[in-house]
Design a protein around this motif. Structure first.
Motif, PDB file in Angstrom:
ATOM      1  N   LEU A 157       0.834  -1.193   0.000  1.00  0.00           N
ATOM      2  CA  LEU A 157       0.000   0.000   0.000  1.00  0.00           C
ATOM      3  C   LEU A 157       0.872   1.248   0.000  1.00  0.00           C
ATOM      4  O   LEU A 157       2.045   1.201   0.364  1.00  0.00           O
ATOM      5  N   ASP A 158       0.299   2.370  -0.403  1.00  0.00           N
ATOM      6  CA  ASP A 158       1.028   3.638  -0.458  1.00  0.00           C
ATOM      7  C   ASP A 158       1.521   4.004   0.941  1.00  0.00           C
ATOM      8  O   ASP A 158       0.725   4.163   1.870  1.00  0.00           O
ATOM      9  N   ALA A 159       2.830   4.133   1.069  1.00  0.00           N
ATOM     10  CA  ALA A 159       3.428   4.389   2.379  1.00  0.00           C
ATOM     11  C   ALA A 159       2.967   5.705   2.975  1.00  0.00           C
ATOM     12  O   ALA A 159       2.952   5.880   4.200  1.00  0.00           O
ATOM     13  N   LYS A 160       2.572   6.669   2.113  1.00  0.00           N
ATOM     14  CA  LYS A 160       2.142   7.974   2.608  1.00  0.00           C
ATOM     15  C   LYS A 160       0.705   7.960   3.124  1.00  0.00           C
ATOM     16  O   LYS A 160       0.306   8.841   3.865  1.00  0.00           O
ATOM     17  N   LYS A 161      -0.065   6.947   2.704  1.00  0.00           N
ATOM     18  CA  LYS A 161      -1.478   6.905   3.075  1.00  0.00           C
ATOM     19  C   LYS A 161      -1.808   5.792   4.059  1.00  0.00           C
ATOM     20  O   LYS A 161      -2.787   5.893   4.788  1.00  0.00           O
ATOM     21  N   VAL A 162      -1.036   4.708   4.062  1.00  0.00           N
ATOM     22  CA  VAL A 162      -1.365   3.568   4.902  1.00  0.00           C
ATOM     23  C   VAL A 162      -1.269   3.947   6.383  1.00  0.00           C
ATOM     24  O   VAL A 162      -0.378   4.690   6.794  1.00  0.00           O
ATOM     25  N   VAL A 163      -2.232   3.462   7.169  1.00  0.00           N
ATOM     26  CA  VAL A 163      -2.266   3.729   8.605  1.00  0.00           C
ATOM     27  C   VAL A 163      -1.605   2.560   9.339  1.00  0.00           C
ATOM     28  O   VAL A 163      -2.013   1.406   9.164  1.00  0.00           O
ATOM     29  N   PRO A 164      -0.564   2.806  10.147  1.00  0.00           N
ATOM     30  CA  PRO A 164       0.112   1.711  10.849  1.00  0.00           C
ATOM     31  C   PRO A 164      -0.824   1.026  11.840  1.00  0.00           C
ATOM     32  O   PRO A 164      -1.698   1.668  12.433  1.00  0.00           O
ATOM     33  N   ILE A 165      -0.626  -0.271  12.011  1.00  0.00           N
ATOM     34  CA  ILE A 165      -1.421  -1.025  12.983  1.00  0.00           C
ATOM     35  C   ILE A 165      -0.472  -1.734  13.944  1.00  0.00           C
ATOM     36  O   ILE A 165       0.662  -2.067  13.592  1.00  0.00           O
ATOM     37  N   THR A 166      -0.955  -1.954  15.157  1.00  0.00           N
ATOM     38  CA  THR A 166      -0.208  -2.709  16.162  1.00  0.00           C
ATOM     39  C   THR A 166      -1.013  -3.957  16.499  1.00  0.00           C
ATOM     40  O   THR A 166      -2.181  -3.860  16.891  1.00  0.00           O
ATOM     41  N   VAL A 167      -0.398  -5.120  16.311  1.00  0.00           N
ATOM     42  CA  VAL A 167      -1.099  -6.396  16.486  1.00  0.00           C
ATOM     43  C   VAL A 167      -0.315  -7.267  17.459  1.00  0.00           C
ATOM     44  O   VAL A 167       0.916  -7.372  17.369  1.00  0.00           O
ATOM     45  N   THR A 168      -1.032  -7.887  18.378  1.00  0.00           N
ATOM     46  CA  THR A 168      -0.437  -8.828  19.329  1.00  0.00           C
ATOM     47  C   THR A 168      -1.198 -10.141  19.247  1.00  0.00           C
ATOM     48  O   THR A 168      -2.423 -10.155  19.177  1.00  0.00           O
ATOM     49  N   LEU A 169      -0.468 -11.254  19.255  1.00  0.00           N
ATOM     50  CA  LEU A 169      -1.093 -12.584  19.186  1.00  0.00           C
ATOM     51  C   LEU A 169      -0.117 -13.610  19.735  1.00  0.00           C
ATOM     52  O   LEU A 169       1.086 -13.519  19.485  1.00  0.00           O
ATOM     53  N   GLY A 170      -0.664 -14.582  20.502  1.00  0.00           N
ATOM     54  CA  GLY A 170       0.156 -15.708  20.928  1.00  0.00           C
ATOM     55  C   GLY A 170       0.753 -15.574  22.312  1.00  0.00           C
ATOM     56  O   GLY A 170       1.443 -16.489  22.762  1.00  0.00           O
ATOM     57  N   GLU A 171       0.508 -14.458  23.003  1.00  0.00           N
ATOM     58  CA  GLU A 171       1.048 -14.320  24.359  1.00  0.00           C
ATOM     59  C   GLU A 171      -0.070 -14.464  25.383  1.00  0.00           C
ATOM     60  O   GLU A 171      -0.133 -15.442  26.113  1.00  0.00           O
ATOM     61  N   ASP A 172      -0.966 -13.480  25.458  1.00  0.00           N
ATOM     62  CA  ASP A 172      -2.104 -13.571  26.383  1.00  0.00           C
ATOM     63  C   ASP A 172      -3.288 -14.278  25.743  1.00  0.00           C
ATOM     64  O   ASP A 172      -4.205 -14.724  26.442  1.00  0.00           O
ATOM     65  N   PHE A 173      -3.307 -14.349  24.442  1.00  0.00           N
ATOM     66  CA  PHE A 173      -4.400 -15.016  23.739  1.00  0.00           C
ATOM     67  C   PHE A 173      -3.847 -15.592  22.432  1.00  0.00           C
ATOM     68  O   PHE A 173      -2.906 -15.061  21.847  1.00  0.00           O
ATOM     69  N   SER A 174      -4.445 -16.689  21.993  1.00  0.00           N
ATOM     70  CA  SER A 174      -3.984 -17.357  20.764  1.00  0.00           C
ATOM     71  C   SER A 174      -4.973 -17.189  19.618  1.00  0.00           C
ATOM     72  O   SER A 174      -4.686 -17.608  18.494  1.00  0.00           O
ATOM     73  N   LEU A 175      -6.153 -16.611  19.890  1.00  0.00           N
ATOM     74  CA  LEU A 175      -7.182 -16.414  18.868  1.00  0.00           C
ATOM     75  C   LEU A 175      -7.644 -14.965  18.913  1.00  0.00           C
ATOM     76  O   LEU A 175      -8.033 -14.461  19.976  1.00  0.00           O
ATOM     77  N   LEU A 188     -13.478 -22.252  15.023  1.00  0.00           N
ATOM     78  CA  LEU A 188     -12.515 -21.508  15.837  1.00  0.00           C
ATOM     79  C   LEU A 188     -12.253 -22.212  17.169  1.00  0.00           C
ATOM     80  O   LEU A 188     -11.123 -22.230  17.656  1.00  0.00           O
ATOM     81  N   SER A 189     -13.294 -22.776  17.754  1.00  0.00           N
ATOM     82  CA  SER A 189     -13.136 -23.494  19.019  1.00  0.00           C
ATOM     83  C   SER A 189     -12.234 -24.709  18.834  1.00  0.00           C
ATOM     84  O   SER A 189     -11.384 -25.011  19.683  1.00  0.00           O
ATOM     85  N   HIS A 190     -12.402 -25.407  17.718  1.00  0.00           N
ATOM     86  CA  HIS A 190     -11.560 -26.574  17.419  1.00  0.00           C
ATOM     87  C   HIS A 190     -10.083 -26.170  17.320  1.00  0.00           C
ATOM     88  O   HIS A 190      -9.205 -26.830  17.894  1.00  0.00           O
ATOM     89  N   LEU A 191      -9.804 -25.062  16.622  1.00  0.00           N
ATOM     90  CA  LEU A 191      -8.415 -24.605  16.482  1.00  0.00           C
ATOM     91  C   LEU A 191      -7.873 -24.076  17.809  1.00  0.00           C
ATOM     92  O   LEU A 191      -6.697 -24.296  18.144  1.00  0.00           O
ATOM     93  N   GLU A 218     -13.851 -13.233   6.888  1.00  0.00           N
ATOM     94  CA  GLU A 218     -15.312 -13.396   6.861  1.00  0.00           C
ATOM     95  C   GLU A 218     -15.698 -14.871   7.030  1.00  0.00           C
ATOM     96  O   GLU A 218     -16.383 -15.466   6.191  1.00  0.00           O
ATOM     97  N   LEU A 219     -15.244 -15.454   8.118  1.00  0.00           N
ATOM     98  CA  LEU A 219     -15.520 -16.865   8.395  1.00  0.00           C
ATOM     99  C   LEU A 219     -17.023 -17.090   8.564  1.00  0.00           C
ATOM    100  O   LEU A 219     -17.689 -16.380   9.320  1.00  0.00           O
ATOM    101  N   GLY A 220     -17.534 -18.072   7.842  1.00  0.00           N
ATOM    102  CA  GLY A 220     -18.948 -18.435   7.946  1.00  0.00           C
ATOM    103  C   GLY A 220     -19.869 -17.585   7.108  1.00  0.00           C
ATOM    104  O   GLY A 220     -21.097 -17.724   7.195  1.00  0.00           O
ATOM    105  N   ALA A 221     -19.313 -16.699   6.277  1.00  0.00           N
ATOM    106  CA  ALA A 221     -20.160 -15.824   5.456  1.00  0.00           C
ATOM    107  C   ALA A 221     -20.712 -16.596   4.260  1.00  0.00           C
ATOM    108  O   ALA A 221     -20.210 -17.666   3.898  1.00  0.00           O
ATOM    109  N   GLY A 222     -21.766 -16.070   3.642  1.00  0.00           N
ATOM    110  CA  GLY A 222     -22.317 -16.662   2.422  1.00  0.00           C
ATOM    111  C   GLY A 222     -23.415 -17.666   2.655  1.00  0.00           C
ATOM    112  O   GLY A 222     -23.856 -18.332   1.711  1.00  0.00           O
ATOM    113  N   THR A 223     -23.878 -17.791   3.893  1.00  0.00           N
ATOM    114  CA  THR A 223     -24.973 -18.725   4.177  1.00  0.00           C
ATOM    115  C   THR A 223     -25.855 -18.111   5.254  1.00  0.00           C
ATOM    116  O   THR A 223     -25.687 -16.940   5.623  1.00  0.00           O
TER     117      THR A 223
END
Length: 791
Positions: free
Chosen positions: A310-328, A432-435, A414-419
């Protein structure tokens, strides 16, 4: 690594960007074939190489590896004793020249250039300068061998040139002589490798020679005159000898190159490996990327990550955490809000990190090493295969649910969409519970409220949302972890113009539980924004406090240095006083001993005693710090900001930097020392004007002098005057200056040719009331101004 996932996450586009930064054939191949690894040690090696290349590019700039053309086929021919052609030898020469240039680039020229992991690649390079010089000496270009390649070739070409001259002179004589009337054109032409003349067909019998060709109409015959047949034969033999000699030269050069087959191979491999490494470094520089910290515990912490496509001048930075306090992590929010981009960013960063590439994120960002990354992103419905949107998603999910394990990263869009929403939400929760039970790191985007509730009520599962500005109807693309997102359907519809009565009717159709849940989401989002704002303010206060602490430490350090200096000087002065006192005491004792032994009168003894007493008194007066008193009493209003004052107790001068407080204390800046002093310990320093008039007697002459002093300037400008005009004006001015009691005046005459200055100096030399005169100092007018001192 799953090929479908690589395509879904657009990994091939990253490889294409990387390929653009490579310049050699094999370097581009390596970029095109780059794939994520699963061995953390190998990945760390690649990351270290990328970091080293990044550092070298920043310090020394980019370097090209474009001349590193493939040489393996040539090396195999050399190994079996074959001879190389001109182009192959030139390719080797360019490779070796490039190796020398790259090796020079790799040297550490300064102490700042510390050794790194790329040094072994540069050390392997062997420029083989003698071989390069020999090839360049013998071969000029792809089509030309130098005359100096061998003595034999030089001799043959000299003979060819001599015979060519003879052929041309003979044919020129024929063209301009006896055969002129028989020729179609008065030119010399070539047929095959023979020199010929274009003869008219009707004069064939008039020209003796060999026919080599004729024109398409048959009106012109190309005949080789008998006079040059032997010369042409000699030329043909010489050309054959030239080719043989060239082959011998190429064979000789090939023999020399065959001695360095392994070195040339090593050069080629090192250059192309470096090309691949520096392409990764250049990509990191263009993306403003940083090296991620890798782990095998499934822990992800991306700080201010920006999707690289994406355009570096327009993209908004995000901060993501996973796998420490939660795995999902379940991400919710409106469409076009950035949910899918967040999902792709995490997946693509994982693939890039495991390929040895830096990621466009903040320092100390952390990535986990996974054996597989599975992604179900996008719509793959197919009319030919009779697959709906839901069917295509489920087919993809089923294909990798059988293979996932705790070393996998799974991404759902979009898990489970289309039905049916109810069935789709239940199915999504079950997957998700299985994983989650298997501890598999998973991210999923959804619109279902049931999944938000599942995340709120299940340990190890966390909600996140992509922020949306209802006022502007625009997403902010900021990812907020810890709260579920709202669909904002009613707010968006109202802003777009949907009538209020329809929106109110829709609200009534929501259950009380749904309304409470949406209100809870609103409260959570508001609280999150408030907490983040307060956190930013606290961070700013901490930075400000740290800056103030550092400033105070520096100020204290300066004060300590000044205190130590004052104490040191005081000790030195005290020691000097003690030495003087000791010497005085010793002298006194010696004198009294002398007076006791010798016959000295009482008057002389009294005189000596008086001398010593005076000396002691002078020493005491010099060493004692007498307290000074104010010459006049001041009021607080007398002390203004910027006023120059003297601190009587410290015998130091300074400047007032604060107004007097209620107790009469002001802050005084004395050099680097700043102290609070009471106004009773201060004395205002009167600074008279340098041009203030002297005190005059109250006589008529004095009154005239006073009036003159108020109007006479301490400087006269004589620029542009002739010598006579200047002397007359200066004479009157000096009279006024004397009456005004000016001691020193400035005469501005300029530099010019020097005639005006010379005339003025000649006049001043004869004046009795002129004490002295001299040219001004540098910066005060130099040779263009004369300073005159009056008696």
């Amino acid at each position: 690594m799953n090929q479908k996932t690589l395509s879904k996450l657009e990994y091939d586009k990253i490889a294409a960007l990387l390929e653009e930064d490579a310049s050699s054939f094999r370097g581009r191949q390596l970029c095109r074939r780059i794939k994520p690894l699963t061995d953390i040690n190998k990945i760390n090696t690649l990351q270290e190489q990328t970091a080293a290349a990044f550092t070298r590019i920043v310090r020394k700039g980019r370097i090209s590896f474009g001349d590193a053309a493939p040489v393996e086929e040539s090396m195999k021919r050399l190994e079996i004793g074959g001879a190389l052609g001109i182009s192959e030898l030139l390719r080797i020469s360019r490779l070796l020249v490039n190796a020398a240039r790259v090796k020079s680039y790799g040297r550490h020229d300064t102490q700042e250039d510390s050794e790194d992991c790329l040094d072994p690649f540069f050390d392997v390079l062997e420029p083989l300068t003698p071989l390069t010089n020999e090839i360049e000496r013998c071969i000029i270009s792809e089509d030309e061998i130098s005359d100096d390649a061998s003595p034999g070739l030089k001799r043959i070409r000299r003979s060819i040139g001599s015979i060519n001259d003879k052929v041309h002179s003979t044919l020129t004589g024929l063209v301009n002589g006896s055969l002129r009337n028989y020729l179609q054109d008065t030119i010399i032409t070539m047929r095959g490798d023979r020199y010929c003349l274009p003869v008219k067909a009707e004069y064939r019998s008039q020209v003796q020679g060999l026919i080599h060709d004729q024109s398409s109409t048959g009106s012109t015959l190309f005949i080789e005159p008998m006079a040059v047949v032997k010369l042409n034969n000699d030329l043909k033999e010489l050309y054959a000898q030239e080719q043989e000699e060239i082959q011998a030269i190429l064979a000789s050069l090939s023999g020399e190159a065959a001695q360095y087959v392994e070195e040339i191979r090593a050069d080629y491999r090192a250059l192309t490996d470096l090309d691949f490494i520096f392409a990764r470094g250049a990509l990191a520089l263009s993306m403003n990327a940083s090296r991620p910290v890798l782990n095998t515990e499934g822990r992800i912490h991306i700080r201010d990550g920006r999707h690289p496509l994406l355009d570096a001048k327009k993209v908004v930075p995000i901060t993501v955490t996973l796998g420490e306090d939660f795995s999902l992590l379940i991400i919710t929010g409106p469409n076009t809000g950035g949910k899918t981009v967040s999902l792709k960013t995490v997946g693509l960063f994982t693939l890039m990190g495991q390929s040895g590439l830096h990621i466009p994120a903040g320092d100390r960002s952390e990535l986990a090493v996974f054996d597989q990354v599975y992604a179900d992103i996008g719509d793959e419905q197919s009319i030919e295969q009779s697959l709906s949107t839901f069917s295509s998603h489920m087919t993809n999910i089923v294909s990798f649910l059988k293979k996932v394990d705790f070393r996998s990263l799974v991404l759902f869009d979009e898990l489970g969409a289309g039905t049916d929403p109810t069935e789709g939400a239940a199915l999504a929760i079950a997957i998700l519970s299985h994983l989650h039970k298997q501890g598999i790191r998973t991210m999923a985007t959804t619109h279902y409220s049931e999944l938000k509730v599942y995340a709120l009520t299940t340990p190890g599962v966390e909600n996140a949302c992509c922020e949306f500005d209802v006022e502007s109807l625009r997403p902010t693309y900021r990812l907020l972890i810890g709260i579920p997102g709202k669909s904002n359907a009613f707010a968006i519809s109202g802003k777009l113009g949907l009538p209020d009565y329809i929106i109110e009717d829709a609200r009534k159709r929501l259950s009380e539980q749904d309304i409470s849940f949406e209100d809870l989401l609103t409260d959570l989002e508001t609280s999150k924004k408030t907490i983040e704002k307060e956190r930013e303010e606290i961070a700013a206060y901490r930075r400000e406090a740290e800056e103030l602490r550092q400033q105070a430490a520096k100020r204290q350090e300066k004060l300590d240095e000044q205190r130590d200096r004052i104490i040191r000087e005081a000790n030195e002065k005290a020691n000097a006083i003690l030495r003087d006192a000791k010497e005085m005491a010793d002298e006194t004792i010696r004198n009294f001993h002398k007076f006791g032994k010798e016959n000295i009168s009482a008057a002389e003894m009294e005189k000596e005693r008086e001398r010593l007493r005076k000396k002691i008194k002078d020493t005491s007066a010099a060493s004692a710090l007498k307290p000074q008193k104010q010459k006049k009493t001041y009021k607080p209003a007398d002390f203004k900001l910027g006023e120059s004052v003297k601190v009587l107790s410290m015998n130091l001068t300074g400047t007032i930097v604060s107004r007097p407080d209620s107790r009469g204390n002001v802050t005084v800046q004395m050099g680097i020392l700043r102290s609070q002093v009471n106004i009773s310990d201060l004395e205002i320093i009167e600074e008279p004007s340098p041009y203030a008039p002297k005190k005059l007697n109250r006589s008529s002459k004095g009154r005239i002098g006073m009036s003159k002093s108020l109007s006479v300037s301490p400087e006269i400008n004589l620029l542009g005057r002739t010598v006579d005009e200047a002397v007359a004006e200066l004479d009157k001015y000096l009279d006024d200056a004397l009456l005004s009691h000016l001691n020193t005046v400035r005469v501005v005459h300029g530099k010019g040719t020097g005639a005006l200055r010379k005339g003025i100096h000649e006049y001043l030399r004869r004046q009795k009331h002129v004490k002295s005169y001299h040219l001004a100092e540098f910066g005060e007018g130099d040779a263009g101004v004369t300073i005159v001192e009056l008696k």
